[in-house]
Write a protein that holds these residues in place. Structure first.
Motif, mmCIF file in Angstrom:
data_model
loop_
_atom_site.group_PDB
_atom_site.id
_atom_site.type_symbol
_atom_site.label_atom_id
_atom_site.label_comp_id
_atom_site.label_asym_id
_atom_site.label_seq_id
_atom_site.Cartn_x
_atom_site.Cartn_y
_atom_site.Cartn_z
ATOM 1 N N THR A 144 -34.031 -59.551 88.075
ATOM 2 C CA THR A 144 -34.739 -58.782 87.051
ATOM 3 C C THR A 144 -33.798 -57.740 86.459
ATOM 4 O O THR A 144 -32.883 -57.251 87.124
ATOM 5 N N TYR A 145 -34.047 -57.393 85.184
ATOM 6 C CA TYR A 145 -33.185 -56.454 84.458
ATOM 7 C C TYR A 145 -33.998 -55.218 84.086
ATOM 8 O O TYR A 145 -35.166 -55.308 83.687
ATOM 9 N N ARG A 146 -33.344 -54.054 84.191
ATOM 10 C CA ARG A 146 -34.018 -52.813 83.793
ATOM 11 C C ARG A 146 -32.990 -51.852 83.190
ATOM 12 O O ARG A 146 -31.849 -51.774 83.648
ATOM 13 N N LEU A 147 -33.426 -51.135 82.155
ATOM 14 C CA LEU A 147 -32.625 -50.088 81.517
ATOM 15 C C LEU A 147 -33.321 -48.750 81.722
ATOM 16 O O LEU A 147 -34.545 -48.649 81.577
ATOM 17 N N GLY A 148 -32.543 -47.729 82.068
ATOM 18 C CA GLY A 148 -33.082 -46.382 82.195
ATOM 19 C C GLY A 148 -32.297 -45.412 81.333
ATOM 20 O O GLY A 148 -31.168 -45.693 80.910
ATOM 21 N N ASP A 163 -38.080 -52.604 80.863
ATOM 22 C CA ASP A 163 -37.824 -53.778 81.697
ATOM 23 C C ASP A 163 -37.536 -55.013 80.851
ATOM 24 O O ASP A 163 -38.008 -55.147 79.715
ATOM 25 N N GLU A 164 -36.729 -55.901 81.441
ATOM 26 C CA GLU A 164 -36.440 -57.229 80.905
ATOM 27 C C GLU A 164 -36.006 -57.191 79.432
ATOM 28 O O GLU A 164 -35.129 -56.432 79.078
ATOM 29 N N GLU A 165 -36.644 -57.990 78.563
ATOM 30 C CA GLU A 165 -36.174 -58.114 77.183
ATOM 31 C C GLU A 165 -36.311 -56.811 76.406
ATOM 32 O O GLU A 165 -35.514 -56.529 75.503
ATOM 33 N N ASP A 166 -37.328 -56.008 76.736
ATOM 34 C CA ASP A 166 -37.446 -54.701 76.084
ATOM 35 C C ASP A 166 -36.207 -53.858 76.375
ATOM 36 O O ASP A 166 -35.678 -53.168 75.493
ATOM 37 N N GLY A 167 -35.745 -53.908 77.613
ATOM 38 C CA GLY A 167 -34.563 -53.151 77.994
ATOM 39 C C GLY A 167 -33.306 -53.666 77.321
ATOM 40 O O GLY A 167 -32.468 -52.885 76.850
ATOM 41 N N ARG A 168 -33.149 -54.985 77.272
ATOM 42 C CA ARG A 168 -31.961 -55.567 76.635
ATOM 43 C C ARG A 168 -31.901 -55.193 75.153
ATOM 44 O O ARG A 168 -30.841 -54.840 74.622
ATOM 45 N N GLY A 169 -33.047 -55.271 74.488
ATOM 46 C CA GLY A 169 -33.083 -54.930 73.068
ATOM 47 C C GLY A 169 -32.819 -53.454 72.826
ATOM 48 O O GLY A 169 -32.093 -53.078 71.893
ATOM 49 N N GLU A 170 -33.394 -52.606 73.671
ATOM 50 C CA GLU A 170 -33.207 -51.160 73.518
ATOM 51 C C GLU A 170 -31.744 -50.775 73.744
ATOM 52 O O GLU A 170 -31.197 -49.907 73.052
ATOM 53 N N LEU A 171 -31.091 -51.424 74.713
ATOM 54 C CA LEU A 171 -29.686 -51.127 74.995
ATOM 55 C C LEU A 171 -28.813 -51.424 73.776
ATOM 56 O O LEU A 171 -27.960 -50.611 73.396
ATOM 57 N N LYS A 172 -29.019 -52.580 73.160
ATOM 58 C CA LYS A 172 -28.220 -52.941 71.982
ATOM 59 C C LYS A 172 -28.468 -51.963 70.841
ATOM 60 O O LYS A 172 -27.543 -51.577 70.122
ATOM 61 N N LEU A 177 -23.975 -52.178 73.091
ATOM 62 C CA LEU A 177 -23.383 -52.870 74.235
ATOM 63 C C LEU A 177 -24.229 -54.077 74.626
ATOM 64 O O LEU A 177 -25.444 -54.104 74.398
ATOM 65 N N GLU A 178 -23.578 -55.051 75.250
ATOM 66 C CA GLU A 178 -24.289 -56.225 75.749
ATOM 67 C C GLU A 178 -24.912 -55.913 77.106
ATOM 68 O O GLU A 178 -24.311 -55.201 77.924
ATOM 69 N N PRO A 179 -26.108 -56.426 77.386
ATOM 70 C CA PRO A 179 -26.723 -56.214 78.706
ATOM 71 C C PRO A 179 -25.879 -56.844 79.811
ATOM 72 O O PRO A 179 -25.066 -57.739 79.556
ATOM 73 N N ILE A 188 -23.851 -45.483 81.855
ATOM 74 C CA ILE A 188 -23.299 -45.338 80.510
ATOM 75 C C ILE A 188 -23.390 -43.867 80.120
ATOM 76 O O ILE A 188 -24.476 -43.345 79.850
ATOM 77 N N ILE A 189 -22.256 -43.184 80.122
ATOM 78 C CA ILE A 189 -22.217 -41.772 79.753
ATOM 79 C C ILE A 189 -22.110 -41.672 78.238
ATOM 80 O O ILE A 189 -21.202 -42.241 77.625
#
Length: 664
Positions: A144-148, A163-172, A177-179, A188-189
């Motif tokens: 599973t993938y998560r962005l904070g 979480d998941e695709e929401d996190g990948r999209g938000e990161l980009k 950057l690529e997930p 990521i500072i």
């Protein structure tokens, strides 16, 4: 009588200045934020490592259309496992709740092998951001993938997650950057500070990694790389390592395996490996000198050989490692500082380790190098180290005592010509020595100038001497600039302070190319017997912030046969802001009780430096309106009667000493 209980579940949360928390924690990292960031990031990776393969770690400075980012990515780890928890759920943390522990603060783990488990590393990462912001994403062992995301503010440190695709999209969207595509975690500072970017680009960052993790790299437990748009480098074993298994033409070695230390309680711990080497004329880099203490793959600090000349000490290097039980013991918070840069030497286990290393160094020196330990030189080195530590601790409370400023108001200028120190009969004085920018002193930037300072000689005796005066700059132990070298100076009896000349120094990059600590040294030498009559030194930091600011200078001295002060522990000369100096008596019986023990001497010197601080406060010049200025002491109590003055002064000293002993 029944107890009245309150329901705090709906109470308000207490605000905290998280920006101040970040800077305070970062200030406790002695080698700066960049050094601390790499150390905490890699140790966090070891905490979640897959034990079957080496940890892989990549640092990268990224500049794109979204901004500038510094990423710290680990792989061959299990990622930040666990759920996102609410505040109330932290009461029952599981060992696998790595995500929650990373987001929390102060929630230690029961895992005895974890070193990055005190929760303060994230605040160093936030301090490395000019915006106090960072993102963090993790691909976990359950795929599973998560962005904070989090940001420190003056009142809070809020957190977000996707979480998941929401996190990948938000990161980009946020970073470009690529997930993550491999199991692991990335910090990521956002908008990294200039100091961090400079250290990465000039190569000092990867040097710090190689210093901290050389044993883990040598044993292939970690692979570390640093990337920018200009280079992609892999951290390597420093050239000094591995240490040969036996003596060579150039290197003498001392190796012990599976040895042990024994505490006074009878408890025993295993020393897994001790390796010491002496490389004559080897020019060992400063960060590798001494015996490095390795704890869970990571350098903590070093112990140097004492009581021998510097040309011996500076060519000795090595390391010591422990078995699992001793590593676990050292992890306990009463044995090791939270920043992992030092052990708490007063504790039984660290003290036993230090004594073991010192004894092995003494035996190595005697049997392999053919040297004995000069007790006078050893005591001198202990004193120098204890003095620096005591001043470092005192500097933490300098704001409480206002030793750098005059918050009480405008003051009258100090007298233009200070008197010679009362404890010296023949000597030298500095006058009108002013830093270009007092607000950042003792830092000096390139091309700045210290102008028109005087060196004066005095003689209170009836003795007639011929002297030689040398004024020069030192970087480490190397002379780099001679300002003055005059022979055959006539030091007549009862000579009042006489100016030898006016001097200026321009701190050009061509003469002072290396940022760091320098010393201005002034020596007066008896030309008949070539012995030193007196010396003075000033510490300067060029193009680099000092580890800490000195509120005043300190000088060890022998008060024997100096009428009126023989039994004094210390005296002061000058005033705050105008050449303040504290001289302490190394022949006093109280000092003699602690001169062989560095930790006890640090405590002793801290207390007398604190007493000296109060003396400087009581000697502040009056305010412009003529009223006394004793701040932060209550002037009305100081002036009222001796009893009130005593309680006011002793109360302030007790307050500072309480903070000091609680901290150590």
């Amino acid at each position: 009588m029944s107890e009245v209980k309150l329901d705090f579940s709906k109470g308000r949360h207490r605000p905290a200045d998280y920006v101040s928390i970040c800077t305070t924690i970062a200030d406790n990292y002695p080698l700066g934020i960049p050094h601390g960031a790499q150390k905490d990031a890699i140790q966090n990776a070891f905490h979640t490592a897959n034990k079957t393969v080496p940890v892989e770690f990549t640092f990268e400075l990224v500049k794109n259309k979204k901004g500038t980012f510094f990423t710290m990515t680990d792989s061959n780890t299990n990622g930040l496992t666990g759920k996102v928890l609410g505040t109330e759920e932290y009461e029952t943390l599981e060992e696998s709740d790595h995500w929650a522990r990373f987001e929390g603060f102060g929630f230690t783990t029961s895992n005895q092998d974890a070193i990055g488990a005190r929760g303060q590393g994230k605040f160093v990462f936030l301090a490395a951001s000019a915006d106090y912001s960072m993102y963090y994403d993790s691909l976990r062992e359950d795929d599973t993938y998560r962005l904070g995301a989090t940001r420190a503010t003056k009142t809070d440190c809020p957190m977000l997650h996707w979480d998941e695709e929401d996190g990948r999209g938000e990161l980009k969207e946020l970073t470009g950057l690529e997930p993550l595509s491999k199991l692991g975690t990335r910090i990521i500072i956002v908008n990294p500070i200039k100091e961090l970017c400079d250290e990465i680009e000039n190569g000092n960052f990867i040097t710090a990694i190689e210093e901290t993790w050389f044993r883990a790299i040598e044993k292939e437990r970690v692979k570390i790389r640093v990337k920018t748009s200009d280079y992609d480098k892999v951290a390597k074993i420093p050239k000094l390592f591995p240490i040969p298994s036996k003596d060579t033409d150039k290197i003498k070695v001392w190796i012990k395996n599976n040895d042990e230390i024994k505490l006074l309680s009878g408890e025993r711990f295993k020393i897994k490996h001790l390796q010491i080497a002496y490389k004559k004329g080897g020019e060992i880099p400063e960060q590798f000198r001494g015996v490095t203490i390795i704890h869970n793959n990571m350098k903590i600090t070093s112990i140097n050989m004492e009581g021998v000349p510097l040309d011996i000490t500076d060519n000795i290097y090595g390391f010591i490692e422990f078995d699992r039980d001793l590593d676990r013991e050292l992890r306990k918070n009463y044995n090791q500082n939270p920043n992992h840069y030092d052990l708490i030497w007063r504790r039984a286990v660290p003290k036993a380790i230090k004594e073991y290393i010192k004894e092995e160094l003494r035996e190595f020196g005697y049997k392999k190098i053919g040297i004995g330990i000069d007790p006078r030189e050893r005591r001198k080195q202990i004193r120098s180290s204890a003095e620096i530590d005591a001043l470092r601790y005192l500097s933490k409370y300098a704001k409480d005592l206002d030793l750098f400023g005059r918050k009480g108001g405008i003051v009258k200028p100090p007298p233009p010509s200070p008197l010679p120190p009362s404890n010296k009969l023949i000597g030298i004085m500095l006058h009108n020595f002013n830093f270009p920018d007092p607000e950042i002193a003792p830092r000096i930037n390139w091309e700045e100038e210290i102008k028109d300072f005087e060196v004066r000689i005095f003689n209170k005796t009836n003795e007639h001497l011929k002297g030689r005066l040398r004024i020069f700059m030192l970087f480490g132990d190397r002379e780099i600039n001679i300002l003055h070298d005059e022979k055959n100076i006539d030091i007549t009896p009862y000579l009042k302070p006489k100016s030898i000349g006016t001097f200026s120094i321009i701190f050009s990059k061509s003469v002072f190319p290396d940022p760091g600590e320098y010393r201005l040294k002034i020596r007066l030498i008896n030309e008949v017997n070539n012995l030193e009559i007196d010396s003075l030194s000033k510490i300067l930091w060029i193009e680099k912030d000092p580890e800490f600011r000195l509120p005043f200078e300190t000088h060890p001295d022998d008060f024997t046969n100096k009428e009126g002060i023989e039994k004094r522990q210390w005296i002061t000369t000058g005033i705050l802001g105008e050449e303040p100096i504290l001289y302490y008596n190394i022949m006093h019986s109280c000092y003699k009780q602690v001169e062989e023990d560095k930790e006890l001497q640090t405590d002793y010197l801290f207390e007398i430096f604190l007493e000296g601080s109060i003396d400087f406060i009581l000697n502040r010049p009056d305010k412009e309106d003529g009223t006394p200025d004793y701040h932060p002491l209550d002037s009305s109590k100081i002036l009222k009667d001796p009893k009130d003055a005593y309680f006011e002064i002793s109360g302030k000293m007790a307050e500072i000493k309480s903070k000091y002993y609680e901290e150590i």
